[in-house]
Scaffold this motif. Structure first.
Motif, mmCIF file in Angstrom:
data_model
loop_
_atom_site.group_PDB
_atom_site.id
_atom_site.type_symbol
_atom_site.label_atom_id
_atom_site.label_comp_id
_atom_site.label_asym_id
_atom_site.label_seq_id
_atom_site.Cartn_x
_atom_site.Cartn_y
_atom_site.Cartn_z
ATOM 1 N N SER A 55 0.812 -1.389 -0.019
ATOM 2 C CA SER A 55 0.789 0.099 0.085
ATOM 3 C C SER A 55 1.186 1.382 0.236
ATOM 4 N N ARG A 56 1.989 1.380 0.409
ATOM 5 C CA ARG A 56 2.883 2.567 1.026
ATOM 6 C C ARG A 56 3.189 2.044 -0.556
ATOM 7 N N LEU A 57 3.789 1.214 -1.277
ATOM 8 C CA LEU A 57 4.904 1.376 -2.615
ATOM 9 C C LEU A 57 3.573 1.822 -3.532
ATOM 10 N N SER A 58 2.541 2.023 -3.394
ATOM 11 C CA SER A 58 1.770 2.448 -4.453
ATOM 12 C C SER A 58 1.119 3.390 -4.167
ATOM 13 N N ALA A 59 0.822 4.116 -3.036
ATOM 14 C CA ALA A 59 0.364 5.989 -1.960
ATOM 15 C C ALA A 59 1.370 6.569 -3.219
ATOM 16 N N LEU A 60 3.064 5.607 -2.615
ATOM 17 C CA LEU A 60 3.818 7.063 -3.190
ATOM 18 C C LEU A 60 4.046 7.035 -5.188
ATOM 19 N N GLY A 61 3.343 5.745 -5.383
ATOM 20 C CA GLY A 61 3.580 6.184 -7.298
ATOM 21 C C GLY A 61 2.237 6.977 -8.249
ATOM 22 N N LEU A 62 0.839 6.679 -7.133
ATOM 23 C CA LEU A 62 0.480 7.666 -6.555
ATOM 24 C C LEU A 62 0.285 9.503 -6.284
ATOM 25 N N LEU A 63 2.036 9.324 -5.702
ATOM 26 C CA LEU A 63 2.502 10.637 -5.776
ATOM 27 C C LEU A 63 2.524 11.368 -6.577
ATOM 28 N N VAL A 64 4.015 10.452 -7.405
ATOM 29 C CA VAL A 64 4.765 10.779 -8.127
ATOM 30 C C VAL A 64 3.871 11.484 -9.728
ATOM 31 N N ALA A 65 3.045 10.013 -10.079
ATOM 32 C CA ALA A 65 1.805 10.786 -11.016
ATOM 33 C C ALA A 65 0.437 11.955 -10.906
ATOM 34 N N ALA A 66 0.601 12.235 -9.622
ATOM 35 C CA ALA A 66 -0.098 13.620 -8.892
ATOM 36 C C ALA A 66 0.787 14.807 -9.326
ATOM 37 N N VAL A 67 2.496 14.460 -9.362
ATOM 38 C CA VAL A 67 3.908 15.330 -9.644
ATOM 39 C C VAL A 67 3.653 15.894 -11.229
ATOM 40 N N LEU A 68 3.777 14.858 -12.119
ATOM 41 C CA LEU A 68 3.408 14.091 -13.509
ATOM 42 C C LEU A 68 1.991 15.145 -14.011
ATOM 43 N N LEU A 69 0.960 14.848 -13.755
ATOM 44 C CA LEU A 69 -0.046 15.547 -14.011
ATOM 45 C C LEU A 69 -0.193 16.571 -13.715
ATOM 46 N N GLY A 70 0.491 17.465 -12.565
ATOM 47 C CA GLY A 70 0.679 18.594 -12.023
ATOM 48 C C GLY A 70 1.824 19.780 -13.185
ATOM 49 N N GLN A 72 2.289 18.505 -16.150
ATOM 50 C CA GLN A 72 1.730 18.778 -17.594
ATOM 51 C C GLN A 72 0.548 20.010 -17.301
ATOM 52 N N LEU A 73 0.173 20.522 -16.497
ATOM 53 C CA LEU A 73 -0.893 20.863 -16.019
ATOM 54 C C LEU A 73 -0.652 22.464 -16.407
ATOM 55 N N THR A 74 0.532 22.464 -15.650
ATOM 56 C CA THR A 74 1.416 24.103 -15.452
ATOM 57 C C THR A 74 2.145 24.357 -17.072
ATOM 58 N N SER A 75 2.941 23.512 -17.516
ATOM 59 C CA SER A 75 3.277 23.665 -18.663
ATOM 60 C C SER A 75 2.502 23.840 -19.724
ATOM 61 N N GLY A 76 0.330 23.352 -19.791
ATOM 62 C CA GLY A 76 -0.173 23.782 -20.942
ATOM 63 C C GLY A 76 -0.599 22.727 -21.463
#
Length: 689
Positions: A55-70, A72-76
């Motif tokens: 569960s901790r490893l998957s939560a870390l994966g979600l955190l990385v995905a959130a950063v990558l999406l952010g 992409q969002l800020t770069s337009g």
């Protein structure tokens, strides 16, 4: 610990899949998000909880995905709605693959709700509605089974079959209530808060315009049944199949291989006027769908004005100015998957004259010929015309010749350095571009001005409007006739002008489009105005049938449907009143029961002896028979309890407290009296009921 019910997990995971599908059908989610979620869904359906121990490893994966999406969002590179929907899908995938405990259950369903809301923000198409219904049904059943499962003691089987029938009835009642709420509650239409349309999952634009038309290509688009255009016409022709040309642009310059225009972009306005208006213009309300894939406005021949355009982009709807291009093309200045706009065209029998937007350079090109034109082309035209010089008569004679002596085919194997000569003197078979080019060039060789026009031909009637398919793409000729302007002459055989897709597929798509149109009219565009018209239609007196005598006085009574509606409403009000009376009637009952509980507690605290299963009324009767001092306090108390519990006489405000206070004083007095008695007296075995 009980193992979770497998059926409930399946329903939960399928509900999450339906919610994700509500977003995916818009075609705007990135492919990696689709791949991750559907992989997780398959694993969950096979009961593979991959992240249960990580569960901790998957939560870390979600955190990385959130950063990558952010990023992409800020770069337009991605808009906020798509980013939020993608992240919601990742959270749902992580929850489905984790240990199926109560927290994961609730979070999966909550994420499903968020994904459904995200789907509404991305698309209003009917496919979204199907996913929404599937999510509502599956999630409701899963939640209801969860409640039943929690009530069953450990070790006993969950009575799934026994509860499915009442669960289904409750679900049907909920859906009926939701529909009634939707119909009756004042509301805005969906198009004001959500996108008008989305590209769709896997959709590829197929009828886009380019700046040139290259002769010799295969006509594969004629077999494409996808709908590219919806139109509402005023006045309505009322025919099932529209026999009309939808023009997009014209071409004036041919170099032997491809058509182009000598003039480029001109002015940009909110509305472009191509020809002077008249009082009998044909009004068109047109919607270009994502399958169209171009920015060229389409209108019925001969267009007069085009504009008032709205571009439906992934981030919302906004106004789009339009720009005039060479060849009479009017183009949107905002790039979007779909558009809506208005167009006005002259009636078919009107004298159009030359377009006011036609420049001198374009007029000079109407007789231009390629430098390496095959001389046999002019000889063939002269032989067919036999001295005919009147432009329209000459064009029609040449068109008849081409339709009679040349075959229509979409097969164009190999390439040719001179595709026009190859069509006229070698293959003697081609598609609409070959026929239109041949007619246009043959007219020019005889000194008659002409140009190539492209757009669509035909239209299928659906729900009061007309649909045009990608396979209706067509090319034809505009002949310049003195005093009349450009007149359409089509050299392509009539049977090959409209779409040539598979008949069965076109019928199925027509059924789908009819349902889609009904969905749009009844749901997406359903607004307060429609609610008002619906109410008006129920009470409006019926119109007299055609041919009825005008002298017959119309009835002033409401129509039968109004009486039927009133009866249904009266029945529903009566039923609601009955339910409300039952509910309000339960309040005194509950209050009396609570009063009894307090009396029993007071008697038990005072150690009043009672026999096993002895009720309050039996105790009062016994004590009264024995002449016990407590009977004086219990008799009025018991009578009021029975009146409140079964007689419909609720306890007044403060009455219960007064009776209990009297009872407590009597109990205290009895306790003092018993303390003063000799210990030798006996009493019945005490047991609280």
């Amino acid at each position: 610990m009980r193992h979770p019910l497998r059926l409930r997990l399946l329903l939960r995971d399928l509900a999450a899949g339906s919610a994700f599908g509500a977003m995916a059908v818009s075609g705007q989610l990135p492919l990696w998000a689709l791949g991750v979620f559907f992989t997780a869904l398959v694993l969950a359906l096979f009961n593979v909880r991959l992240v249960a121990r990580h569960s901790r490893l998957s939560a870390l994966g979600l955190l990385v995905a959130a950063v990558l999406l952010g990023l992409q969002l800020t770069s337009g590179a991605m808009n906020a709605v798509v980013a939020a929907c993608s992240f919601a899908g990742l959270i749902a995938a992580q929850r489905m693959l984790s240990t199926p405990d109560a927290a994961a259950e609730g979070q999966t369903h909550l994420t499903g709700l968020l994904m459904v809301a995200g789907g509404a923000a991305l698309s209003g198409d009917m496919t979204y509605a199907l996913c929404l219904i599937a999510f509502g049904v599956l999630a409701s059943l899963a939640l209801a089974l969860g409640v039943v499962e929690a009530a069953v003691p450990d070790g006993e089987p969950v009575p799934v079959r026994a509860v499915m029938r009442p669960l289904s009835a409750g679900l049907a009642f909920a859906v009926t209530g939701a529909v009634a709420f939707f119909v009756l509650f004042p509301r805005l239409n969906w198009a004001m808060v959500g996108p008008r349309s989305a590209p769709g999952l896997g959709a590829v634009s197929s009828a886009g315009y380019s700046n040139t038309v290259r002769l010799g290509g295969a006509g594969t688009i004629k077999g494409n049944p996808r709908v590219v255009l919806r139109a509402l016409l005023t006045p309505d022709p009322g025919t099932d199949a529209l026999d009309a040309y939808w023009v997009g642009r014209t071409y004036d310059t041919f170099d032997g291989l491809e058509w182009s225009n000598v003039v480029g972009a001109q002015q940009t306005e909110r509305q472009i006027t191509l020809r002077p208006a008249s009082d009998t213009l044909l009004h068109q309300r047109i919607e270009l769908l994502p399958a169209y894939g171009a920015r060229t406005l389409i209108a019925l021949e001969t267009p007069s004005r085009l504009g008032n355009a709205m571009a439906h982009t992934p981030t919302g709807t906004r106004t789009s100015p339009v720009q005039l291009q060479g060849g009479g093309e009017v183009r949107f200045t905002v790039t979007a998957p779909s558009y809506t706009y208005e167009a006005y065209s002259l009636p078919p029998d009107a004298r159009a004259g030359l377009s006011s937007a036609l420049l001198e350079a374009e007029k000079d090109q109407l007789l231009a010929l390629p430098t390496r034109l095959d001389p046999r082309l002019a000889q063939l035209a002269a032989r067919v015309l036999q001295g005919e010089k009147e432009p329209l008569a000459a064009a029609r004679r040449l068109a008849s010749f081409l339709q009679r002596d040349y075959a229509y085919t979409l097969d164009q194997e190999g390439t040719s350095a001179d595709p026009l000569s190859d069509f006229l003197f070698v293959r003697k078979a081609g598609h609409c571009e070959h026929f239109a080019t041949a007619l246009t060039l043959m007219l020019r060789t005889q000194g008659i001005g002409a140009r190539l026009a492209t757009g669509f031909f035909g239209g299928t009637r659906v729900d009061g409007g007309y649909l045009v398919r990608a396979g209706d793409a067509h090319a034809w000729t505009h002949v310049l006739v003195p005093g009349r302007g450009f007149v359409t002459v089509d050299a392509t055989p009539p049977s090959h002008r409209s779409s040539q897709g598979p008949v069965l597929l076109e019928k199925l798509l027509a059924i789908y489009e009819a349902v889609e149109a009904r969905w749009r009219n009844s749901v997406v565009d359903y607004s307060f105005r429609d609610q008002f018209e619906l109410a008006s239609a129920l009470v409006r007196p019926p119109r007299p049938p055609p041919g009825a005598r005008e002298s017959a006085a119309p009835s002033r009574l409401p129509p039968p449907r109004a009486w039927a509606t009133a009866a249904v409403i009266a029945f529903l009000v009566w039923r609601v009143g009955r339910l409300a009376s039952r509910w309000t009637g339960r309040a005194p009952v509950l209050e009396a029961t609570r009063f009894l509980d307090r009396v029993d507690a007071a008697l038990q605290k005072a150690h009043v002896p009672r026999f096993e299963h002895e009720t309050l009324e039996d105790l009062t009767t016994r004590l009264a028979r024995e002449g016990h001092p407590l009977a004086l306090a219990l008799t009025p108390l018991t009578r009021r309890y029975l009146e409140a519990r079964f007689g419909g006489r609720a306890l007044r405000e403060g009455e219960a407290e007064h009776l209990l206070a009297t009872l407590r004083r009597a109990l205290d007095a009895e306790a003092e009296r018993r303390a003063a008695k000799p210990a030798s007296q006996t009493s019945p075995t005490a047991r609280a009921s």
